[in-house]
Design a protein around this motif. Structure first.
Motif, PDB file in Angstrom:
ATOM      1  N   SER A 226       0.824  -1.213   0.000  1.00 52.62           N
ATOM      2  CA  SER A 226       0.000   0.000   0.000  1.00 52.62           C
ATOM      3  C   SER A 226       0.856   1.259   0.000  1.00 52.62           C
ATOM      4  CB  SER A 226      -0.947  -0.006   1.201  1.00 52.62           C
ATOM      5  OG  SER A 226      -0.231   0.092   2.419  1.00 52.62           O
ATOM      6  N   VAL A 227       2.003   1.230   0.695  1.00 54.21           N
ATOM      7  CA  VAL A 227       2.890   2.400   0.713  1.00 54.21           C
ATOM      8  C   VAL A 227       3.577   2.567  -0.640  1.00 54.21           C
ATOM      9  CG1 VAL A 227       4.924   3.439   1.766  1.00 54.21           C
ATOM     10  CG2 VAL A 227       3.252   2.260   3.203  1.00 54.21           C
ATOM     11  N   LEU A 228       4.036   1.472  -1.215  1.00 54.34           N
ATOM     12  CA  LEU A 228       4.730   1.550  -2.497  1.00 54.34           C
ATOM     13  C   LEU A 228       3.806   1.994  -3.622  1.00 54.34           C
ATOM     14  CD1 LEU A 228       6.896  -1.723  -2.448  1.00 54.34           C
ATOM     15  CD2 LEU A 228       7.602   0.599  -1.847  1.00 54.34           C
ATOM     16  N   ALA A 229       2.527   1.689  -3.507  1.00 55.66           N
ATOM     17  CA  ALA A 229       1.587   1.968  -4.590  1.00 55.66           C
ATOM     18  C   ALA A 229       1.154   3.421  -4.647  1.00 55.66           C
ATOM     19  CB  ALA A 229       0.366   1.068  -4.460  1.00 55.66           C
ATOM     20  N   GLN A 230       1.379   4.196  -3.582  1.00 54.31           N
ATOM     21  CA  GLN A 230       0.938   5.596  -3.568  1.00 54.31           C
ATOM     22  C   GLN A 230       2.134   6.518  -3.826  1.00 54.31           C
ATOM     23  OE1 GLN A 230       1.687   7.842  -0.560  1.00 54.31           O
ATOM     24  NE2 GLN A 230       3.269   6.291  -0.350  1.00 54.31           N
ATOM     25  N   THR A 231       1.856   7.770  -4.097  1.00 54.43           N
ATOM     26  CA  THR A 231       2.910   8.718  -4.465  1.00 54.43           C
ATOM     27  C   THR A 231       2.894   9.979  -3.606  1.00 54.43           C
ATOM     28  OG1 THR A 231       1.454   9.704  -6.129  1.00 54.43           O
ATOM     29  CG2 THR A 231       2.923   7.940  -6.873  1.00 54.43           C
ATOM     30  N   VAL A 232       2.243   9.927  -2.445  1.00 55.03           N
ATOM     31  CA  VAL A 232       2.131  11.117  -1.601  1.00 55.03           C
ATOM     32  C   VAL A 232       3.090  11.054  -0.420  1.00 55.03           C
ATOM     33  CG1 VAL A 232       0.586  12.492  -0.168  1.00 55.03           C
ATOM     34  CG2 VAL A 232      -0.273  11.452  -2.275  1.00 55.03           C
ATOM     35  N   GLU A 233       3.061   9.968   0.323  1.00 57.61           N
ATOM     36  CA  GLU A 233       3.859   9.841   1.547  1.00 57.61           C
ATOM     37  C   GLU A 233       5.194   9.151   1.240  1.00 57.61           C
ATOM     38  OE1 GLU A 233       2.934  11.248   4.199  1.00 57.61           O
ATOM     39  OE2 GLU A 233       0.803  11.611   3.822  1.00 57.61           O
ATOM     40  N   ASP A 234       6.285   9.741   1.746  1.00 56.80           N
ATOM     41  CA  ASP A 234       7.599   9.117   1.539  1.00 56.80           C
ATOM     42  C   ASP A 234       8.239   8.650   2.846  1.00 56.80           C
ATOM     43  OD1 ASP A 234       8.236  11.550   2.655  1.00 56.80           O
ATOM     44  OD2 ASP A 234       9.983  11.880   1.375  1.00 56.80           O
ATOM     45  N   GLN A 235       7.497   8.723   3.953  1.00 53.47           N
ATOM     46  CA  GLN A 235       7.978   8.184   5.229  1.00 53.47           C
ATOM     47  C   GLN A 235       6.820   7.467   5.900  1.00 53.47           C
ATOM     48  OE1 GLN A 235      10.390  11.016   7.602  1.00 53.47           O
ATOM     49  NE2 GLN A 235      10.233  12.377   5.848  1.00 53.47           N
ATOM     50  N   ALA A 236       6.953   6.177   6.099  1.00 56.75           N
ATOM     51  CA  ALA A 236       5.871   5.379   6.668  1.00 56.75           C
ATOM     52  C   ALA A 236       6.441   4.377   7.658  1.00 56.75           C
ATOM     53  CB  ALA A 236       5.096   4.659   5.568  1.00 56.75           C
ATOM     54  N   ALA A 237       5.628   4.040   8.628  1.00 59.39           N
ATOM     55  CA  ALA A 237       5.987   3.031   9.627  1.00 59.39           C
ATOM     56  C   ALA A 237       4.846   2.033   9.724  1.00 59.39           C
ATOM     57  CB  ALA A 237       6.267   3.677  10.975  1.00 59.39           C
ATOM     58  N   LEU A 238       5.166   0.755   9.600  1.00 62.06           N
ATOM     59  CA  LEU A 238       4.165  -0.299   9.686  1.00 62.06           C
ATOM     60  C   LEU A 238       4.165  -0.860  11.094  1.00 62.06           C
ATOM     61  CD1 LEU A 238       4.967  -2.196   6.343  1.00 62.06           C
ATOM     62  CD2 LEU A 238       3.534  -0.178   6.704  1.00 62.06           C
ATOM     63  N   PRO A 240       1.525  -3.163  14.108  1.00 55.79           N
ATOM     64  CA  PRO A 240       0.400  -4.112  14.159  1.00 55.79           C
ATOM     65  C   PRO A 240      -0.961  -3.463  14.025  1.00 55.79           C
ATOM     66  CG  PRO A 240       2.050  -4.682  15.816  1.00 55.79           C
ATOM     67  CD  PRO A 240       2.473  -3.355  15.239  1.00 55.79           C
ATOM     68  N   ASP A 241      -1.080  -2.190  14.445  1.00 58.35           N
ATOM     69  CA  ASP A 241      -2.385  -1.524  14.372  1.00 58.35           C
ATOM     70  C   ASP A 241      -2.534  -0.643  13.140  1.00 58.35           C
ATOM     71  OD1 ASP A 241      -0.401   0.037  15.426  1.00 58.35           O
ATOM     72  OD2 ASP A 241      -1.689   1.085  16.847  1.00 58.35           O
ATOM     73  N   GLY A 242      -1.647  -0.807  12.149  1.00 64.77           N
ATOM     74  CA  GLY A 242      -1.849  -0.106  10.887  1.00 64.77           C
ATOM     75  C   GLY A 242      -0.608   0.589  10.361  1.00 64.77           C
ATOM     76  N   VAL A 243      -0.842   1.402   9.331  1.00 62.28           N
ATOM     77  CA  VAL A 243       0.223   2.167   8.691  1.00 62.28           C
ATOM     78  C   VAL A 243       0.216   3.588   9.257  1.00 62.28           C
ATOM     79  CG1 VAL A 243       1.121   3.032   6.506  1.00 62.28           C
ATOM     80  CG2 VAL A 243       0.005   0.791   6.588  1.00 62.28           C
ATOM     81  N   PHE A 244       1.394   4.071   9.646  1.00 65.87           N
ATOM     82  CA  PHE A 244       1.526   5.437  10.159  1.00 65.87           C
ATOM     83  C   PHE A 244       2.420   6.248   9.214  1.00 65.87           C
ATOM     84  CE2 PHE A 244       0.178   2.995  13.733  1.00 65.87           C
ATOM     85  CZ  PHE A 244      -0.540   3.853  14.551  1.00 65.87           C
ATOM     86  N   VAL A 245       2.059   7.515   9.047  1.00 62.33           N
ATOM     87  CA  VAL A 245       2.860   8.394   8.173  1.00 62.33           C
ATOM     88  C   VAL A 245       3.169   9.683   8.920  1.00 62.33           C
ATOM     89  CG1 VAL A 245       1.860   7.437   6.085  1.00 62.33           C
ATOM     90  CG2 VAL A 245       0.779   9.406   7.136  1.00 62.33           C
TER      91      VAL A 245
END
Length: 245
Positions: A226-238, A240-245
């Motif tokens: 899901s992070v690789l497929a989008q073009t807005v966020e360039d810093q993400a943390a996965l 257990p409770d979801g994706v954080f940006v």
């Protein structure tokens, strides 16, 4: 002004009183000029205007409000899909699981190392690096982790190719998303510093940074896609409770 050396006397004192008066200080001119003559002001009113802005009074905000800080928030990113060929660099234990996740997300995955990267870059949709997960000392510079040194080589290789292929760096334990989270790898935090510098200086080849959870499962794999497929966020943390940006 009346306290300046060699600038005293009645004239200086009167000038100082005049300066104070035009600044808003009340002066008893009748006492000061008891032997002089007072003259009415012209018929129009002076409109004084200060050139310094008046700052609004604010409530006392804490020192934390003055400090630079990063705030993470959950993000509901689309599930994908991915398209084209994605290059997976690094032989970390997570490589098979990451390959499976990317393939499940629609990517054609080609695994390679830094040395063979240049020959397969053309036509690639992106590069996913697992190099940072290697925290063993570098053979040439033992005070640097191998993962950081290899990541520098990776960025240099992509830059020298002249191709604008987005590079994504995967880490683990490099960032803290909240009070209940922990930064467990200062060594990989250095990769985030490197990545943010690359993003500013070489935006054409920059993809982003993804911090993995302690356990890489199917849920984490979907988060990577899901992070690789989008073009807005360039810093993400996965987490257990979801994706954080």
């Amino acid at each position: 002004g009346s306290l300046r050396r060699d600038d005293g006397g009645a004239q200086r004192l009167l000038s100082s009183l005049a300066e104070a008066y035009v600044a808003g200080v009340g002066v008893d001119w009748g006492s000061v000029l008891s032997h002089g003559t007072t003259v009415d002001l012209p018929t129009y009113a002076f409109q004084r205007r200060r050139f310094w802005p008046e700052l609004p009074e604010v409530a006392s905000t804490s020192l934390d409000d003055w400090r630079y800080r990063i705030t993470w928030q959950p993000a509901d990113l689309p599930a994908g899909p991915l398209h084209g060929t994605w290059l997976l660099v690094g032989d970390a234990p997570e490589a098979p699981a990451v390959t499976e996740a990317l393939t499940r997300g629609g990517a054609e995955v080609v695994t390679t190392d830094v040395h063979g990267l240049g020959s397969v870059l053309a036509g690639a949709a992106g590069v996913v690096s697992l190099l940072a997960l290697d925290e063993t000392p570098d053979t040439e510079f033992p005070w640097v982790q191998s993962g950081l040194a290899s990541t520098v080589d990776l960025v240099r290789t992509v830059q020298q190719s002249g191709l604008e292929v987005p590079v994504w760096l995967l880490t683990r334990g490099a960032v803290q998303t909240g009070a209940d989270d922990r930064t467990t790898s200062p060594a990989q935090t250095a990769v985030w510093g490197l990545g943010r510098a690359v993003g500013l200086e070489r935006p054409g080849l920059w993809g982003g940074l993804i911090d993995l959870p302690a356990e890489f499962d199917a849920h984490a794999g979907d988060g990577v896609v899901s992070v690789l497929a989008q073009t807005v966020e360039d810093q993400a943390a996965l987490r257990p409770d979801g994706v954080f940006v």
